[in-house]
Motif scaffolding. Structure first.
Motif, PDB file in Angstrom:
ATOM      1  N   SER A  40      -5.381   0.567 -12.612  1.00 13.00           N
ATOM      2  CA  SER A  40      -3.979   0.758 -12.992  1.00 13.00           C
ATOM      3  C   SER A  40      -3.245  -0.527 -13.357  1.00 13.00           C
ATOM      4  O   SER A  40      -2.268  -0.496 -14.106  1.00 13.00           O
ATOM      5  N   ASN A  41      -3.659  -1.649 -12.774  1.00 11.17           N
ATOM      6  CA  ASN A  41      -2.911  -2.914 -12.891  1.00 11.17           C
ATOM      7  C   ASN A  41      -1.459  -2.752 -12.462  1.00 11.17           C
ATOM      8  O   ASN A  41      -0.565  -3.417 -12.997  1.00 11.17           O
ATOM      9  N   PHE A  42      -1.197  -1.887 -11.511  1.00 11.96           N
ATOM     10  CA  PHE A  42       0.169  -1.761 -11.006  1.00 11.96           C
ATOM     11  C   PHE A  42       0.445  -2.853  -9.977  1.00 11.96           C
ATOM     12  O   PHE A  42      -0.460  -3.322  -9.306  1.00 11.96           O
ATOM     13  N   PRO A  43       1.713  -3.320  -9.925  1.00 18.08           N
ATOM     14  CA  PRO A  43       2.893  -2.776 -10.609  1.00 18.08           C
ATOM     15  C   PRO A  43       3.113  -3.286 -12.033  1.00 18.08           C
ATOM     16  O   PRO A  43       4.092  -2.892 -12.671  1.00 18.08           O
ATOM     17  N   ALA A  69       0.794  -1.223   0.000  1.00 22.55           N
ATOM     18  CA  ALA A  69       0.000   0.000   0.000  1.00 22.55           C
ATOM     19  C   ALA A  69       0.836   1.287   0.000  1.00 22.55           C
ATOM     20  O   ALA A  69       0.550   2.198  -0.778  1.00 22.55           O
ATOM     21  N   PRO A  70       1.864   1.409   0.852  1.00 23.12           N
ATOM     22  CA  PRO A  70       2.648   2.645   0.811  1.00 23.12           C
ATOM     23  C   PRO A  70       3.303   2.890  -0.557  1.00 23.12           C
ATOM     24  O   PRO A  70       3.447   4.043  -0.978  1.00 23.12           O
ATOM     25  N   ASP A  71       3.683   1.818  -1.242  1.00 23.30           N
ATOM     26  CA  ASP A  71       4.301   1.962  -2.558  1.00 23.30           C
ATOM     27  C   ASP A  71       3.290   2.503  -3.574  1.00 23.30           C
ATOM     28  O   ASP A  71       3.619   3.348  -4.404  1.00 23.30           O
ATOM     29  N   LEU A  72       2.066   1.997  -3.518  1.00 19.44           N
ATOM     30  CA  LEU A  72       1.037   2.473  -4.446  1.00 19.44           C
ATOM     31  C   LEU A  72       0.663   3.917  -4.148  1.00 19.44           C
ATOM     32  O   LEU A  72       0.546   4.747  -5.069  1.00 19.44           O
ATOM     33  N   LYS A  73       0.482   4.244  -2.894  1.00 14.73           N
ATOM     34  CA  LYS A  73       0.124   5.615  -2.526  1.00 14.73           C
ATOM     35  C   LYS A  73       1.159   6.619  -3.031  1.00 14.73           C
ATOM     36  O   LYS A  73       0.805   7.725  -3.463  1.00 14.73           O
ATOM     37  N   ALA A  74       2.418   6.222  -2.995  1.00 14.66           N
ATOM     38  CA  ALA A  74       3.489   7.131  -3.408  1.00 14.66           C
ATOM     39  C   ALA A  74       3.469   7.425  -4.913  1.00 14.66           C
ATOM     40  O   ALA A  74       4.089   8.396  -5.360  1.00 14.66           O
ATOM     41  N   LEU A  75       2.781   6.598  -5.684  1.00 16.69           N
ATOM     42  CA  LEU A  75       2.747   6.772  -7.136  1.00 16.69           C
ATOM     43  C   LEU A  75       1.660   7.721  -7.609  1.00 16.69           C
ATOM     44  O   LEU A  75       1.700   8.198  -8.752  1.00 16.69           O
ATOM     45  N   VAL A  76       0.677   8.002  -6.776  1.00 21.24           N
ATOM     46  CA  VAL A  76      -0.458   8.821  -7.202  1.00 21.24           C
ATOM     47  C   VAL A  76      -0.017  10.268  -7.376  1.00 21.24           C
ATOM     48  O   VAL A  76       0.538  10.868  -6.449  1.00 21.24           O
ATOM     49  N   PRO A  77      -0.239  10.850  -8.558  1.00 19.53           N
ATOM     50  CA  PRO A  77       0.273  12.210  -8.815  1.00 19.53           C
ATOM     51  C   PRO A  77      -0.539  13.288  -8.097  1.00 19.53           C
ATOM     52  O   PRO A  77      -1.653  13.047  -7.614  1.00 19.53           O
ATOM     53  N   ASP A  78       0.026  14.479  -8.035  1.00 21.52           N
ATOM     54  CA  ASP A  78      -0.660  15.625  -7.461  1.00 21.52           C
ATOM     55  C   ASP A  78      -1.958  15.877  -8.223  1.00 21.52           C
ATOM     56  O   ASP A  78      -2.053  15.637  -9.430  1.00 21.52           O
ATOM     57  N   GLY A  79      -2.940  16.363  -7.501  1.00 21.38           N
ATOM     58  CA  GLY A  79      -4.230  16.643  -8.110  1.00 21.38           C
ATOM     59  C   GLY A  79      -5.250  15.546  -7.913  1.00 21.38           C
ATOM     60  O   GLY A  79      -6.415  15.701  -8.294  1.00 21.38           O
ATOM     61  N   TYR A  80      -4.809  14.436  -7.303  1.00 20.90           N
ATOM     62  CA  TYR A  80      -5.701  13.301  -7.065  1.00 20.90           C
ATOM     63  C   TYR A  80      -5.637  12.890  -5.594  1.00 20.90           C
ATOM     64  O   TYR A  80      -4.586  13.014  -4.948  1.00 20.90           O
ATOM     65  N   ALA A  83       1.419   7.842 -13.224  1.00 23.28           N
ATOM     66  CA  ALA A  83       0.924   9.149 -13.666  1.00 23.28           C
ATOM     67  C   ALA A  83       0.627   9.147 -15.159  1.00 23.28           C
ATOM     68  O   ALA A  83      -0.371   9.735 -15.605  1.00 23.28           O
ATOM     69  N   ASP A  84       1.475   8.502 -15.942  1.00 26.27           N
ATOM     70  CA  ASP A  84       1.264   8.466 -17.390  1.00 26.27           C
ATOM     71  C   ASP A  84       0.021   7.662 -17.745  1.00 26.27           C
ATOM     72  O   ASP A  84      -0.743   8.041 -18.640  1.00 26.27           O
ATOM     73  N   TRP A  85      -0.180   6.508 -17.072  1.00 31.06           N
ATOM     74  CA  TRP A  85      -1.374   5.713 -17.363  1.00 31.06           C
ATOM     75  C   TRP A  85      -2.643   6.480 -16.999  1.00 31.06           C
ATOM     76  O   TRP A  85      -3.614   6.516 -17.752  1.00 31.06           O
ATOM     77  N   LEU A  86      -2.634   7.120 -15.845  1.00 30.15           N
ATOM     78  CA  LEU A  86      -3.782   7.908 -15.425  1.00 30.15           C
ATOM     79  C   LEU A  86      -4.052   9.035 -16.420  1.00 30.15           C
ATOM     80  O   LEU A  86      -5.213   9.303 -16.769  1.00 30.15           O
ATOM     81  N   ALA A  87      -2.997   9.660 -16.906  1.00 23.31           N
ATOM     82  CA  ALA A  87      -3.158  10.736 -17.894  1.00 23.31           C
ATOM     83  C   ALA A  87      -3.751  10.206 -19.197  1.00 23.31           C
ATOM     84  O   ALA A  87      -4.548  10.894 -19.854  1.00 23.31           O
ATOM     85  N   MET A  88      -3.388   8.983 -19.586  1.00 19.08           N
ATOM     86  CA  MET A  88      -3.954   8.391 -20.804  1.00 19.08           C
ATOM     87  C   MET A  88      -5.456   8.160 -20.651  1.00 19.08           C
ATOM     88  O   MET A  88      -6.240   8.444 -21.564  1.00 19.08           O
ATOM     89  N   VAL A  89      -5.862   7.646 -19.498  1.00 19.21           N
ATOM     90  CA  VAL A  89      -7.291   7.449 -19.252  1.00 19.21           C
ATOM     91  C   VAL A  89      -8.008   8.794 -19.239  1.00 19.21           C
ATOM     92  O   VAL A  89      -9.110   8.933 -19.801  1.00 19.21           O
ATOM     93  N   GLU A  90      -7.400   9.778 -18.626  1.00 19.41           N
ATOM     94  CA  GLU A  90      -7.993  11.120 -18.609  1.00 19.41           C
ATOM     95  C   GLU A  90      -8.164  11.670 -20.032  1.00 19.41           C
ATOM     96  O   GLU A  90      -9.191  12.286 -20.349  1.00 19.41           O
ATOM     97  N   ARG A  91      -7.186  11.445 -20.899  1.00 17.78           N
ATOM     98  CA  ARG A  91      -7.304  11.909 -22.282  1.00 17.78           C
ATOM     99  C   ARG A  91      -8.455  11.229 -22.997  1.00 17.78           C
ATOM    100  O   ARG A  91      -9.207  11.867 -23.747  1.00 17.78           O
ATOM    101  N   ALA A  92      -8.616   9.934 -22.762  1.00 16.50           N
ATOM    102  CA  ALA A  92      -9.721   9.211 -23.386  1.00 16.50           C
ATOM    103  C   ALA A  92     -11.067   9.739 -22.889  1.00 16.50           C
ATOM    104  O   ALA A  92     -12.010   9.916 -23.676  1.00 16.50           O
ATOM    105  N   ILE A  93     -11.170   9.988 -21.590  1.00 18.10           N
ATOM    106  CA  ILE A  93     -12.405  10.541 -21.035  1.00 18.10           C
ATOM    107  C   ILE A  93     -12.711  11.895 -21.667  1.00 18.10           C
ATOM    108  O   ILE A  93     -13.852  12.171 -22.070  1.00 18.10           O
ATOM    109  N   ALA A  94     -11.690  12.735 -21.767  1.00 15.90           N
ATOM    110  CA  ALA A  94     -11.888  14.073 -22.330  1.00 15.90           C
ATOM    111  C   ALA A  94     -12.339  14.016 -23.787  1.00 15.90           C
ATOM    112  O   ALA A  94     -13.095  14.876 -24.250  1.00 15.90           O
TER     113      ALA A  94
END
Length: 310
Positions: free
Chosen positions: A259-262, A47-58, A271-282
């Motif tokens: 995310s299917n991380f890691p 859990a701490p490893d996953l939390k550390a990956l979440v970018p600012d703004g979320y 952050a890049d995967w989340l941004a890709m999903v955000e682009r698709a939503i937009a």
């Protein structure tokens, strides 16, 4: 500054300390792993490893753990470990376990895991063909989507109001849609955007047909996750287009971020995967951002979210 509440509907944790045994991570490398060399994530991820990956703004308000192919002799062991992990770290807030649909003890495996307040369903993978031109080799075989004995497990889930995480390559999607007709009350969550591994024109059309067949079932939701392929190089623009098309096929109310991380880290950062999903939503459903990133997962996995969504 307002942050977007986020639920990650599919990830994996493991300690690799003997708490749970993962043969494919701790023993011999699996030469058939669909993304090739995975040495990069043969280390603890918690859990701490996953939390550390979440970018600012979320704001990560919850996650759903999906079974990580632990020792198949003791499926309840991973569920117990995750339940304790969640008590210590706050994540995951729900989990998808495993059970052997061909084992006479399947019901006992389910009952043991239902003792965990986090247990929501099962990911049990049917046997599948390695390539679309080899479908006939597995059709009707023991453990396949056409095997009545294996499909008994789906009825056990339906009876217990548990969900089924469905993971098959795109060339099996139409067969999966037919199989689900026998369990109309079963909630199914399609993993990894339907695994469109074959990126040829014919392969993508087969994926579309399978996705449409599954989307006709109102009980099926799709995870916008993992677009790595053993048959094609990582292509960010093409992957965004596939994510957008998946949203259009299922509708934004039946899509969830995952995310299917890691594992996805072999091809993209969190952050890049989340941004890709955000682009698709937009591109196709900007009004559904909150639903795809948060609300749909709450409904799909019956999550207990105590704080407001926004």
């Amino acid at each position: 500054m307002t942050t977007q509440p986020l639920i990650d509907a599919h990830h994996h944790f493991w300690a690799l300390d003997g708490s749970v045994h993962y043969p494919w991570l701790e023993d011999e490398i699996d030469p058939h792993f669909f993304l090739g060399d995975y040495a990069a994530f043969r280390r603890p991820f918690q859990a701490p490893d996953l939390k550390a990956l979440v970018p600012d703004g979320y704001r990560l308000v919850g996650t759903v753990h999906c079974e990580a192919e632990a020792d198949r002799r003791e499926p309840e062991r991973e569920t117990r470990w995750l339940t304790v992990h969640a008590e210590r770290h706050g994540l995951p807030i729900a989990l998808v376990g495993w059970a052997n649909f061909l084992d006479a003890g399947c019901e006992a495996q389910l009952e043991a895991q239902m003792a965990s307040p986090l247990f929501r369903g099962v990911r049990a993978k049917p046997i599948t063909a390695a390539r679309p031109d080899r479908l006939a080799e597995v059709h009707g075989q023991p453990g396949s989507l056409e095997d009545a004995d294996w499909c008994r497990g789906l009825r056990l889930l339906e009876e217990r109001e548990l969900s089924w995480d469905l993971r098959v390559p795109a060339w099996h999607l139409q067969a999966a849609a037919r199989t689900l007709e026998a369990t109309p009350e079963l909630r199914a969550i399609l993993n990894h955007t339907g695994l469109p591994w074959d990126r040829s024109s014919a392969g993508l059309e087969q994926w579309r047909q399978g996705m449409r067949a599954l989307a006709e079932n109102p009980g099926v939701t799709v995870k916008l996750s993992e677009l790595g392929s053993p048959m094609a190089a990582w292509d960010e623009a093409a992957n965004v287009a596939i994510l957008a098309e998946a949203i259009e096929i299922f509708g934004p109310d039946r899509c969830v971020f995952a995310s299917n991380f890691p594992v996805t880290g072999l091809n993209a950062s969190y952050a890049d995967w989340l941004a890709m999903v955000e682009r698709a939503i937009a591109l196709v459903a900007p009004e559904a951002r909150q639903a795809i990133l948060h609300d749909n997962a709450v409904r799909c996995y019956r999550l207990d979210i105590s704080e407001p969504a926004s």
